[in-house]
Enzyme design. Structure first.
Site, PDB file in Angstrom:
ATOM      1  N   ASP A  55     -64.412 -44.776-124.571  1.00 58.56           N
ATOM      2  CA  ASP A  55     -64.686 -45.749-125.635  1.00 58.56           C
ATOM      3  C   ASP A  55     -64.090 -45.302-126.963  1.00 58.56           C
ATOM      4  OD1 ASP A  55     -66.160 -48.183-125.382  1.00 58.56           O
ATOM      5  OD2 ASP A  55     -67.797 -47.006-124.521  1.00 58.56           O
TER       6      ASP A  55
ATOM      7  N   ASP B 261     -61.916 -38.965-123.572  1.00 57.54           N
ATOM      8  CA  ASP B 261     -63.070 -39.814-123.801  1.00 57.54           C
ATOM      9  C   ASP B 261     -62.566 -41.249-123.615  1.00 57.54           C
ATOM     10  OD1 ASP B 261     -65.644 -40.696-124.831  1.00 57.54           O
ATOM     11  OD2 ASP B 261     -64.478 -41.310-126.587  1.00 57.54           O
TER      12      ASP B 261
HETATM   13 MG   LIG Z   1     -65.684 -42.463-127.722  1.00 59.39          MG
END
Ligand SMILES: [Mg+2]
Length: 330
Positions: free
Chosen positions: A16, A14
Protein backbone atom coordinates in the site's frame (compact mmCIF):
# COMPACT_ATOMS: atom_id res chain seq x y z
CA UNK A 1 26.43 6.92 -12.69
CA UNK A 2 25.67 3.79 -10.70
CA UNK A 3 22.05 3.03 -9.96
CA UNK A 4 21.18 2.70 -6.25
CA UNK A 5 19.80 -0.79 -6.84
CA UNK A 6 23.09 -2.15 -8.21
CA UNK A 7 24.32 -2.97 -4.70
CA UNK A 8 21.37 -5.28 -3.97
CA UNK A 9 20.17 -8.72 -5.03
CA UNK A 10 16.57 -8.46 -3.81
CA UNK A 11 13.87 -5.87 -3.14
CA UNK A 12 11.34 -6.41 -0.36
CA UNK A 13 8.25 -4.36 -1.15
CA UNK A 14 5.62 -2.90 1.07
CA UNK A 15 2.39 -2.83 -0.94
CA UNK A 16 0.00 0.00 0.00
CA UNK A 17 1.40 3.37 -1.00
CA UNK A 18 4.36 1.79 -2.80
CA UNK A 19 2.92 -0.52 -5.48
CA UNK A 20 -0.75 0.43 -5.31
CA UNK A 21 -3.15 2.91 -3.79
CA UNK A 22 -6.66 1.52 -3.48
CA UNK A 23 -7.52 -0.04 -6.86
CA UNK A 24 -4.75 1.71 -8.84
CA UNK A 25 -1.06 0.95 -9.36
CA UNK A 26 1.24 3.72 -8.16
CA UNK A 27 2.94 5.76 -10.93
CA UNK A 28 6.24 4.14 -11.93
CA UNK A 29 5.69 1.00 -9.85
CA UNK A 30 4.82 -1.45 -12.65
CA UNK A 31 7.72 -0.27 -14.82
CA UNK A 32 10.06 -0.25 -11.82
CA UNK A 33 9.25 -3.86 -10.91
CA UNK A 34 9.59 -4.96 -14.55
CA UNK A 35 13.02 -3.34 -14.73
CA UNK A 36 14.07 -5.12 -11.52
CA UNK A 37 13.08 -8.46 -13.02
CA UNK A 38 14.99 -7.61 -16.22
CA UNK A 39 18.03 -6.81 -14.09
CA UNK A 40 17.75 -10.16 -12.29
CA UNK A 41 16.83 -8.62 -8.92
CA UNK A 42 14.50 -10.82 -6.85
CA UNK A 43 11.24 -9.34 -5.56
CA UNK A 44 9.37 -10.20 -2.37
CA UNK A 45 6.01 -8.67 -1.48
CA UNK A 46 5.73 -8.23 2.26
CA UNK A 47 2.27 -7.54 3.65
CA UNK A 48 1.13 -6.89 7.22
CA UNK A 49 -2.46 -7.60 6.20
CA UNK A 50 -3.42 -11.06 7.49
CA UNK A 51 -6.92 -11.00 6.07
CA UNK A 52 -6.13 -12.03 2.49
CA UNK A 53 -4.40 -15.20 1.35
CA UNK A 54 -1.10 -14.96 -0.51
CA UNK A 55 -2.89 -16.29 -3.62
CA UNK A 56 -5.38 -13.41 -3.49
CA UNK A 57 -2.59 -10.85 -2.97
CA UNK A 58 -0.58 -12.30 -5.88
CA UNK A 59 -3.67 -12.27 -8.10
CA UNK A 60 -4.37 -8.63 -7.20
CA UNK A 61 -0.73 -7.67 -7.99
CA UNK A 62 -0.84 -9.62 -11.27
CA UNK A 63 -4.06 -7.84 -12.28
CA UNK A 64 -2.34 -4.50 -11.77
CA UNK A 65 0.50 -5.65 -14.05
CA UNK A 66 3.19 -6.68 -11.56
CA UNK A 67 3.51 -10.28 -12.74
CA UNK A 68 3.76 -11.47 -9.13
CA UNK A 69 3.99 -15.17 -8.20
CA UNK A 70 2.27 -16.45 -5.07
CA UNK A 71 5.56 -17.70 -3.61
CA UNK A 72 6.90 -14.13 -3.75
CA UNK A 73 4.20 -12.94 -1.31
CA UNK A 74 4.95 -13.13 2.41
CA UNK A 75 2.07 -12.26 4.75
CA UNK A 76 1.83 -11.68 8.47
CA UNK A 77 -0.63 -14.61 8.64
CA UNK A 78 2.04 -16.96 7.24
CA UNK A 79 4.67 -15.57 9.58
CA UNK A 80 2.21 -15.98 12.47
CA UNK A 81 1.78 -19.61 11.51
CA UNK A 82 5.55 -20.13 11.71
CA UNK A 83 5.76 -18.33 15.04
CA UNK A 84 2.94 -20.37 16.61
CA UNK A 85 4.58 -23.60 15.45
CA UNK A 86 7.80 -22.47 17.08
CA UNK A 87 6.23 -21.23 20.32
CA UNK A 88 3.43 -23.71 21.08
CA UNK A 89 3.23 -27.52 21.25
CA UNK A 90 1.44 -29.14 18.30
CA UNK A 91 -2.29 -29.47 18.86
CA UNK A 92 -2.50 -26.48 21.23
CA UNK A 93 -5.87 -24.74 21.36
CA UNK A 94 -5.69 -21.29 19.78
CA UNK A 95 -8.54 -18.79 19.67
CA UNK A 96 -8.44 -16.93 16.36
CA UNK A 97 -9.92 -13.44 16.09
CA UNK A 98 -9.31 -12.94 12.37
CA UNK A 99 -10.45 -14.05 8.93
CA UNK A 100 -10.70 -17.57 7.49
CA UNK A 101 -7.24 -17.01 6.00
CA UNK A 102 -5.74 -16.64 9.47
CA UNK A 103 -7.74 -19.65 10.71
CA UNK A 104 -6.26 -21.72 7.88
CA UNK A 105 -2.72 -20.59 8.69
CA UNK A 106 -3.20 -21.47 12.37
CA UNK A 107 -4.43 -24.93 11.34
CA UNK A 108 -1.42 -25.29 9.03
CA UNK A 109 0.75 -24.65 12.08
CA UNK A 110 -0.78 -27.78 13.59
CA UNK A 111 -2.97 -25.97 16.13
CA UNK A 112 -6.56 -26.66 17.14
CA UNK A 113 -8.68 -23.58 16.38
CA UNK A 114 -11.30 -22.63 18.96
CA UNK A 115 -13.72 -19.71 19.18
CA UNK A 116 -14.60 -19.35 22.88
CA UNK A 117 -12.68 -18.76 26.11
CA UNK A 118 -14.66 -21.64 27.64
CA UNK A 119 -12.65 -24.06 25.48
CA UNK A 120 -9.56 -22.89 27.43
CA UNK A 121 -7.26 -21.82 24.60
CA UNK A 122 -3.56 -21.49 25.50
CA UNK A 123 -3.17 -18.65 23.01
CA UNK A 124 -5.16 -15.96 21.22
CA UNK A 125 -4.20 -14.58 17.84
CA UNK A 126 -5.73 -11.41 16.44
CA UNK A 127 -5.55 -10.23 12.84
CA UNK A 128 -7.36 -7.82 10.54
CA UNK A 129 -10.93 -8.89 9.83
CA UNK A 130 -13.36 -6.41 8.27
CA UNK A 131 -16.22 -8.59 9.59
CA UNK A 132 -14.93 -8.59 13.20
CA UNK A 133 -17.69 -8.54 15.80
CA UNK A 134 -17.72 -7.32 19.38
CA UNK A 135 -18.65 -10.74 20.86
CA UNK A 136 -15.51 -12.26 19.26
CA UNK A 137 -13.35 -9.56 20.83
CA UNK A 138 -15.05 -10.33 24.17
CA UNK A 139 -14.01 -13.98 23.86
CA UNK A 140 -10.43 -13.00 23.04
CA UNK A 141 -10.20 -10.52 25.91
CA UNK A 142 -11.46 -12.99 28.51
CA UNK A 143 -9.20 -15.78 27.24
CA UNK A 144 -6.17 -13.49 27.63
CA UNK A 145 -7.30 -12.41 31.09
CA UNK A 146 -7.43 -16.11 31.98
CA UNK A 147 -3.82 -16.61 30.96
CA UNK A 148 -3.77 -17.31 27.22
CA UNK A 149 -0.69 -15.97 25.40
CA UNK A 150 -1.61 -13.09 23.13
CA UNK A 151 -0.32 -12.78 19.56
CA UNK A 152 -1.20 -10.16 16.94
CA UNK A 153 -0.45 -10.32 13.22
CA UNK A 154 0.15 -6.56 13.04
CA UNK A 155 -0.75 -3.34 14.82
CA UNK A 156 -1.49 -0.92 11.96
CA UNK A 157 -4.08 1.38 13.50
CA UNK A 158 -5.58 2.40 10.17
CA UNK A 159 -5.92 1.05 6.65
CA UNK A 160 -6.02 3.25 3.55
CA UNK A 161 -8.86 2.76 1.07
CA UNK A 162 -9.85 4.71 -2.05
CA UNK A 163 -12.57 6.42 0.04
CA UNK A 164 -10.44 7.29 3.07
CA UNK A 165 -8.93 5.70 6.17
CA UNK A 166 -10.72 2.89 7.97
CA UNK A 167 -9.83 1.27 11.33
CA UNK A 168 -7.07 -1.32 10.94
CA UNK A 169 -6.13 -4.42 12.92
CA UNK A 170 -4.53 -2.21 15.55
CA UNK A 171 -7.89 -0.68 16.41
CA UNK A 172 -9.40 -4.07 17.32
CA UNK A 173 -6.21 -5.00 19.18
CA UNK A 174 -6.39 -1.76 21.16
CA UNK A 175 -9.97 -2.60 22.11
CA UNK A 176 -8.71 -5.84 23.69
CA UNK A 177 -5.63 -4.09 25.12
CA UNK A 178 -7.97 -1.88 27.15
CA UNK A 179 -9.03 -4.96 29.11
CA UNK A 180 -5.60 -6.43 29.93
CA UNK A 181 -2.33 -5.14 31.38
CA UNK A 182 0.19 -6.12 28.70
CA UNK A 183 0.84 -5.83 24.97
CA UNK A 184 0.54 -8.67 22.43
CA UNK A 185 3.51 -10.36 20.76
CA UNK A 186 3.43 -8.87 17.26
CA UNK A 187 4.35 -10.69 14.05
CA UNK A 188 4.22 -7.95 11.39
CA UNK A 189 6.40 -4.97 10.53
CA UNK A 190 8.16 -3.31 12.37
CA UNK A 191 8.67 -6.50 14.42
CA UNK A 192 10.98 -9.29 13.40
CA UNK A 193 8.93 -12.41 12.60
CA UNK A 194 7.52 -11.20 9.26
CA UNK A 195 10.85 -9.68 8.19
CA UNK A 196 12.68 -12.87 9.18
CA UNK A 197 10.21 -14.88 7.09
CA UNK A 198 10.89 -12.62 4.08
CA UNK A 199 14.64 -13.07 4.54
CA UNK A 200 14.29 -16.83 4.86
CA UNK A 201 11.98 -17.08 1.85
CA UNK A 202 14.10 -14.95 -0.47
CA UNK A 203 17.47 -16.36 0.50
CA UNK A 204 18.74 -12.88 -0.40
CA UNK A 205 22.28 -11.90 0.50
CA UNK A 206 21.79 -8.16 0.24
CA UNK A 207 18.14 -7.08 0.16
CA UNK A 208 16.72 -3.57 0.45
CA UNK A 209 13.27 -2.82 1.85
CA UNK A 210 11.18 -0.28 -0.11
CA UNK A 211 8.38 1.33 1.89
CA UNK A 212 6.29 4.44 2.41
CA UNK A 213 6.07 4.40 6.22
CA UNK A 214 8.79 5.13 8.75
CA UNK A 215 7.11 3.36 11.69
CA UNK A 216 6.49 0.02 9.98
CA UNK A 217 8.65 -0.33 6.84
CA UNK A 218 11.83 1.54 7.70
CA UNK A 219 11.83 0.44 11.35
CA UNK A 220 11.12 -3.13 10.22
CA UNK A 221 14.21 -3.03 8.00
CA UNK A 222 16.29 -1.72 10.90
CA UNK A 223 14.94 -4.52 13.13
CA UNK A 224 16.63 -7.13 10.94
CA UNK A 225 19.62 -4.98 9.98
CA UNK A 226 18.89 -4.49 6.28
CA UNK A 227 18.96 -1.31 4.18
CA UNK A 228 15.82 0.62 3.36
CA UNK A 229 14.52 3.05 0.75
CA UNK A 230 11.70 5.48 1.53
CA UNK A 231 9.40 6.48 -1.33
CA UNK A 232 7.07 9.48 -1.23
CA UNK A 233 4.06 8.01 -3.06
CA UNK A 234 2.25 6.88 0.09
CA UNK A 235 1.68 7.74 3.70
CA UNK A 236 4.79 9.53 4.92
CA UNK A 237 6.48 12.71 3.78
CA UNK A 238 9.36 15.09 4.40
CA UNK A 239 8.36 15.96 7.97
CA UNK A 240 8.15 12.26 8.93
CA UNK A 241 11.59 11.68 7.40
CA UNK A 242 13.15 14.58 9.30
CA UNK A 243 11.56 13.58 12.62
CA UNK A 244 12.37 9.86 12.24
CA UNK A 245 14.03 8.24 15.27
CA UNK A 246 17.50 6.76 14.77
CA UNK A 247 16.03 3.33 13.99
CA UNK A 248 13.56 4.84 11.50
CA UNK A 249 16.02 6.55 9.17
CA UNK A 250 16.16 5.10 5.65
CA UNK A 251 19.39 4.34 3.81
CA UNK A 252 18.19 6.47 0.90
CA UNK A 253 15.08 8.16 -0.48
CA UNK A 254 13.42 8.51 -3.87
CA UNK A 255 10.13 9.56 -5.40
CA UNK A 256 8.88 6.10 -6.39
CA UNK A 257 9.93 2.55 -7.27
CA UNK A 258 11.64 3.68 -10.49
CA UNK A 259 13.93 5.90 -8.39
CA UNK A 260 15.78 2.70 -7.44
CA UNK A 261 17.42 3.01 -10.85
CA UNK A 262 18.77 6.49 -10.14
CA UNK A 263 22.12 7.15 -8.42
CA UNK A 264 22.06 7.10 -4.64
CA UNK A 265 21.24 10.56 -3.24
CA UNK A 266 24.06 11.70 -0.94
CA UNK A 267 24.56 14.87 1.09
CA UNK A 268 27.80 16.57 2.08
CA UNK A 269 27.57 17.98 5.61
CA UNK A 270 29.91 20.40 7.36
CA UNK A 271 29.36 22.99 10.10
CA UNK A 272 25.58 22.97 9.93
CA UNK A 273 25.46 23.15 6.13
CA UNK A 274 24.17 20.21 4.09
CA UNK A 275 24.47 20.13 0.31
CA UNK A 276 22.73 17.60 -1.93
CA UNK A 277 22.75 18.04 -5.69
CA UNK A 278 22.43 21.76 -6.43
CA UNK A 279 20.55 22.48 -3.19
CA UNK A 280 21.98 23.68 0.12
CA UNK A 281 20.24 23.71 3.50
CA UNK A 282 21.82 25.81 6.22
CA UNK A 283 21.20 25.68 9.99
CA UNK A 284 20.86 29.07 11.68
CA UNK A 285 20.03 29.11 15.39
CA UNK A 286 18.27 25.76 15.05
CA UNK A 287 16.22 26.89 12.07
CA UNK A 288 16.65 25.59 8.51
CA UNK A 289 17.24 27.89 5.55
CA UNK A 290 17.04 26.64 1.97
CA UNK A 291 19.21 27.89 -0.90
CA UNK A 292 18.76 26.81 -4.49
CA UNK A 293 16.07 26.26 -7.09
CA UNK A 294 13.47 23.72 -5.94
CA UNK A 295 10.87 24.08 -8.67
CA UNK A 296 11.51 20.46 -9.79
CA UNK A 297 10.60 17.43 -7.72
CA UNK A 298 14.09 15.94 -7.93
CA UNK A 299 15.53 19.13 -6.41
CA UNK A 300 12.89 18.96 -3.67
CA UNK A 301 14.03 15.40 -2.88
CA UNK A 302 17.63 16.69 -2.70
CA UNK A 303 16.46 19.40 -0.30
CA UNK A 304 14.52 16.86 1.80
CA UNK A 305 17.60 14.64 2.09
CA UNK A 306 19.87 17.58 3.01
CA UNK A 307 17.33 18.87 5.54
CA UNK A 308 16.98 15.40 7.10
CA UNK A 309 20.74 15.23 7.72
CA UNK A 310 20.60 18.46 9.71
CA UNK A 311 17.61 17.26 11.77
CA UNK A 312 19.37 13.95 12.42
CA UNK A 313 22.65 15.48 13.61
CA UNK A 314 20.77 17.94 15.82
CA UNK A 315 21.81 21.17 14.08
CA UNK A 316 18.20 21.92 13.14
CA UNK A 317 15.05 21.58 15.26
CA UNK A 318 12.51 23.40 13.07
CA UNK A 319 12.13 23.53 9.32
CA UNK A 320 8.66 24.96 8.68
CA UNK A 321 9.79 27.42 6.00
CA UNK A 322 11.61 24.65 4.11
CA UNK A 323 8.74 22.14 4.51
CA UNK A 324 6.41 24.74 2.97
CA UNK A 325 8.61 25.09 -0.13
CA UNK A 326 8.77 21.31 -0.77
CA UNK A 327 5.23 21.35 -2.11
CA UNK A 328 5.64 18.55 -4.66
CA UNK A 329 6.26 16.05 -1.85
CA UNK A 330 3.89 14.84 0.88
MG1 LIG B 1 2.55 1.16 2.88
Amino acid sequence: MTAFIEGYDAVFFDLDGVLYLGPEAVEGAVDGVRRLHEAGVATVYVTNNAARSTAVVAHHLAELGFGAQEQEVVSSAQAASGLLRQELPAGSKVLVAGTDNLVEQVRLAGMEVVTTFAEEPVAVIQGYDPAMTWPRLDQAAIAIQRGARWFATNTDSTRPTEHGLVPGAGAAIQAVRNTVDHDPEVVGKPFRPLMDEALRRSGAGRPVFVGDRIDTDIMGAHAVGIDSFLVFTGAHGVRDLCLAPVDGRPTAIGWNVESLFEPRRTAAIADGVATCGAVTVRAEAGNALLEGDVTKREAQLDAAWALAQLFWDGSVSTGEAVFARLDLLP
